[in-house]
Scaffold this motif. Structure first.
Motif, mmCIF file in Angstrom:
data_model
loop_
_atom_site.group_PDB
_atom_site.id
_atom_site.type_symbol
_atom_site.label_atom_id
_atom_site.label_comp_id
_atom_site.label_asym_id
_atom_site.label_seq_id
_atom_site.Cartn_x
_atom_site.Cartn_y
_atom_site.Cartn_z
ATOM 1 N N TYR A 188 43.437 -7.479 42.308
ATOM 2 C CA TYR A 188 42.849 -8.823 42.256
ATOM 3 C C TYR A 188 41.336 -8.742 42.058
ATOM 4 O O TYR A 188 40.779 -9.380 41.161
ATOM 5 N N ALA B 65 52.889 -6.830 42.344
ATOM 6 C CA ALA B 65 53.852 -7.765 42.934
ATOM 7 C C ALA B 65 54.984 -7.003 43.608
ATOM 8 O O ALA B 65 55.348 -7.283 44.760
ATOM 9 N N TRP C 233 50.912 -12.195 48.592
ATOM 10 C CA TRP C 233 50.425 -11.212 47.607
ATOM 11 C C TRP C 233 51.436 -11.058 46.475
ATOM 12 O O TRP C 233 51.077 -11.097 45.288
ATOM 13 N N TRP D 184 50.538 -7.032 36.169
ATOM 14 C CA TRP D 184 50.664 -7.799 37.410
ATOM 15 C C TRP D 184 52.000 -7.587 38.105
ATOM 16 O O TRP D 184 52.110 -7.794 39.324
ATOM 17 N N LEU E 290 52.933 -15.088 39.753
ATOM 18 C CA LEU E 290 52.340 -16.255 39.114
ATOM 19 C C LEU E 290 51.366 -15.831 38.016
ATOM 20 O O LEU E 290 51.329 -16.428 36.935
ATOM 21 N N PHE E 291 50.576 -14.787 38.296
ATOM 22 C CA PHE E 291 49.663 -14.256 37.281
ATOM 23 C C PHE E 291 50.442 -13.693 36.084
ATOM 24 O O PHE E 291 50.044 -13.863 34.936
ATOM 25 N N ARG F 239 51.636 -14.267 44.359
ATOM 26 C CA ARG F 239 50.435 -14.450 43.537
ATOM 27 C C ARG F 239 50.531 -13.670 42.241
ATOM 28 O O ARG F 239 50.230 -14.188 41.159
ATOM 29 N N TYR F 240 50.937 -12.418 42.335
ATOM 30 C CA TYR F 240 50.945 -11.579 41.137
ATOM 31 C C TYR F 240 52.064 -11.962 40.173
ATOM 32 O O TYR F 240 51.919 -11.806 38.958
ATOM 33 N N CYS G 87 46.662 -14.858 51.524
ATOM 34 C CA CYS G 87 46.682 -13.399 51.332
ATOM 35 C C CYS G 87 45.689 -12.705 52.255
ATOM 36 O O CYS G 87 46.029 -11.746 52.952
ATOM 37 N N THR H 270 47.248 -21.654 41.074
ATOM 38 C CA THR H 270 47.964 -21.497 42.348
ATOM 39 C C THR H 270 47.833 -20.072 42.863
ATOM 40 O O THR H 270 47.639 -19.847 44.066
ATOM 41 N N GLY H 271 47.933 -19.098 41.951
ATOM 42 C CA GLY H 271 47.772 -17.699 42.340
ATOM 43 C C GLY H 271 46.419 -17.426 42.956
ATOM 44 O O GLY H 271 46.303 -16.703 43.957
#
Length: 408
Positions: free
Chosen positions: A235, A385, A289, A381, A295-296, A292-293, A318, A310-311
């Motif tokens: 990140y 994840a 965590w 990503w 979503l990325f 998030r990844y 996180c 959102t991520g």
């Protein structure tokens, strides 16, 4: 604490984190676009944070705590930092850039402890007063990102192509010089340790707390803390670069959403911690965590840009739910005798060892997924994840639930 001291400390925190946020986030965009660095070289630049974290305890333990007032050391380090930051701005290639960023982070990382020392020294009730001072640090980080994106537009596509992100280092150099000079006006914070008192490497690094690893639960938490820093490094190192590469406008400003969410979830943490306990709180942080990844990986700068936003916004969960909860847990396990040593050991393990491994792995993964002039970000990503999900599962299985008291 009187109002004048509160204003001074709040301004100190604002500048301290304005400086960090003013270049660290966008360096991942600047290096590959202006200095044509590889993922491994970008990783080397970000790894200087870890080397700074490893060296910082020696500067604090051997110098600041024994011979000089904390505010004076703070001033000297930031003036040195201003010079090094100016040199970074003028480096024409990575071989010239790297020594300066390494020197800068060795100078900067100790200041994170020094601003806390100066603050606590003026407070009669740190539990109540510190958060109102520290929040200005988060505001400083947010303002830096907004200034870069909306005032100067240095992170726009055309500006990046023309090397305008160089100006972020110049802006930071000026802010560092200002804080350096201002530090000499801060309330006096004399040395805490007699200079004639013996001190060991074990004392400085918090190694006395290693005996806590005999506790099975603390051992699993300690290992999880190191491992979760691997996805965290992705990140810090590549999120800004990713947003810029996929065409998200004003990436520096977008990244400040993460800091804003940090403030929100810091306020929610006491409620969540008391209601659901330590283990569930940590697991929610790890789940965030992984989510998030993903979503990325599958978001984009068009119709699915909300997934990227959102991520970023998940950063509060996180970071706060894992790291702040972890600090509370460590404090409760250490007992009065080893509180400082235990926190020092966790910091060394995470920001030192964990992030050092993480930045290296992130650089390797990114270099392995170059496609044409860009990257295969889905593959990049997906790795953190899956890694974060695996750490979460292992923690859920091996960490036995225990009741930890949250002290406000």
């Amino acid at each position: 604490m009187n109002k004048i001291a509160q204003f001074q400390l709040s301004l100190m925190m604002f500048l301290e984190f304005f400086i960090w946020g003013g270049w660290f986030v966008t360096m991942g965009i600047y290096l590959p676009n202006t200095l044509n660095t590889s993922g491994a070289e970008t990783a080397m630049a970000y790894s200087t944070q870890s080397w700074g974290a490893i060296i910082a305890p020696f500067i604090i333990g051997l110098v600041a705590d024994r011979f000089f007032n904390a505010e004076r050391i703070l001033g000297i380090l930031h003036i040195i930092g201003a010079f090094l930051m100016y040199q970074m701005a003028n480096a024409s290639d990575f071989s010239a850039f790297y020594p300066y960023v390494l020197g800068y982070m060795i100078a900067y990382m100790p200041t994170l402890a020094l601003v806390n020392s100066v603050s606590f020294n003026q407070m009669t009730d740190p539990a109540k007063e510190f958060s109102f001072v520290r929040v200005f640090g988060t505001i400083g980080w947010i303002v830096a990102g907004l200034v870069i994106s909306y005032v100067f537009h240095w992170d726009s596509e055309n500006a990046v192509a023309n090397g305008m992100l160089k100006n972020t280092f110049l802006m930071t150099a000026i802010a560092s010089a200002v804080l350096g000079i201002f530090s000499f006006t801060l309330p006096k914070t004399p040395p805490k340790v007699d200079k004639n008192q013996s001190i060991s490497v074990s004392d400085i690094l918090g190694l006395d707390a290693i005996k806590l690893l005999k506790d099975r639960n603390f051992l699993f938490f300690f290992l999880a803390s190191i491992l979760i820093c691997i996805p965290l490094a992705f990140y810090y190192q590549h999120a800004g670069q990713f947003l810029g590469e996929v065409g998200v406008p004003n990436p520096a400003a977008k990244m400040t959403i993460g800091q804003a969410s940090e403030v929100v979830f810091m306020l929610l943490l006491p409620f969540f911690f008391k209601k659901f306990g330590f283990k569930k709180t940590i697991l929610v942080g790890m789940l965030a965590w992984a989510l998030r990844y993903l979503l990325f990986a599958y978001g984009n700068s068009g119709e699915l840009v909300f997934m990227l936003i959102t991520g970023i916004a998940l950063h509060g969960i996180c970071y706060d739910f894992f790291f702040v909860s972890g600090q509370i847990y460590t404090d409760s396990k250490a007992g009065e005798k080893f509180k400082s040593a235990a926190q020092g050991l966790i910091t060394l393990a995470t920001y030192g060892l964990g992030m050092l491994i993480g930045f290296y792995v992130a650089g390797k993964i990114t270099d392995a997924n170059i496609v044409g002039e860009g990257h295969d970000w889905i593959s990049i990503w997906t790795f953190p994840a899956i890694f974060a999900a695996a750490v979460m599962i292992l923690f859920a299985v091996f960490f036995k639930n225990e009741k930890i008291e949250y002290k406000e």
